[in-house]
Motif scaffolding. Sequence first.
Motif: not given
Length: 402
Positions: A101-130
């Motif tokens: 849309y804005r004709q920008l070069p691709p931006e790459i984020i790597s490595p990425v760690q993603i952790d999703v946890q759902n327990r006892d009414g708690r919903h936790y999502v974490a994304l961290q580069e590196g």
Amino acid sequence: RVQQGEGQQPAMHIPLLKFEFSWSSWLYAKPIFHMVYAEGLQLTIQRDANADIRVGGVLVDEGTNTSQAPPAGEEEAVLRWLALQRQVQFANATIIWEDTYRQLPPEIISPVQIDVQNRDGRHYVALQEGTVEQPEGLAVLADLRSPVEEGDNLEAMDGQLYVRARTGFESLLALGLDKNTDWSVYPESLELLVKVEKGRFTDIRFKAEASDLHGAFYGQQLAAQKMSVFMSSSWTDLDRWLGQRDWQSTAPVQSMALMQGVKIGAGQLWQEDLLLDRLAVELDGRGRTWQLNTFLVENEELYLHAQGNWRPDPDYELGWLDLQGRLEHVQLSTLYKYFPDDVGEDVIAWLKAGLQKGWLEQGKFALQGDVDAFPFQSEQDKGYFDVTAAVRDAQIDYWQAS
């Protein structure tokens, strides 16, 4: 692997996928997992020429072509399904952002760690580069809780969303820009905190630092070597104000901005470029009034500090301004540069030719009235502008200037 098209990056690719089914899949009549683990995920997020946004090849937000809107409730259904999974992990993932849309070069984020946890009414999502051992610039955290009896009811969740980014991420900021918006900036740090109550965003805090800013604001060219910004507001009130696009009303925000190495381009309001060492603004929106707590302009030629307020008024096109301030020093031979064209070409020409040497010191000024009538020469009943100061080592050629 989900392929976008010949010669393009795959929309999604997972080299290794492990999972354990849960017996509750029978209860919900949908796949529920105790654990999902993916290694080396490659995910492409794309904004195409119509501003449609696709994640992994799936349309999640329509742009200019509303006929391609995703099915109603699809995004919420995905979130509800994700909230049922006990743990989902993506290790060493790669996220590719493509902005056609804005004709920008691709931006790459790597490595990425993603952790999703759902327990006892708690919903936790974490994304961290590196890596886990060496985290880097980008971090995203969502920590939401709901009463156990509410299950995955999004409307019952309380918590917060947090985003932090360091260096680069120009394309991330471009997500909120129109195709023709003429801005460029190198972001150095960004932090965003959003509070959630009963499934709705309530408050937002934002701060950022950037360098090499260039762009236009309401047609006025602006550049800065360094910039720091802070903003705090009620999400609901701010969203309503932005939706109205009524810039002469006020927003319920507390905001601060500090810029260094500033250049304000000539042509729109001033006859010459203004070069400033520092420009600082602290502004609060209160009711129907903008409260200016700090306005600071500083360079070798000028030091100005002001406070006041502005309010919209149906009787005045540009509103009513009440401003007081002090002038620590002003070089007289450059004073003409800081007067906008509205004061009149004859006034600016006289200041430029007549004030040849000297300094204005320990000055004070007051401005009150209809902004559109400034400097009130022909409409004195609509306001006043008064300046008092000591003058040192002045040389004024009154007759030549006249």
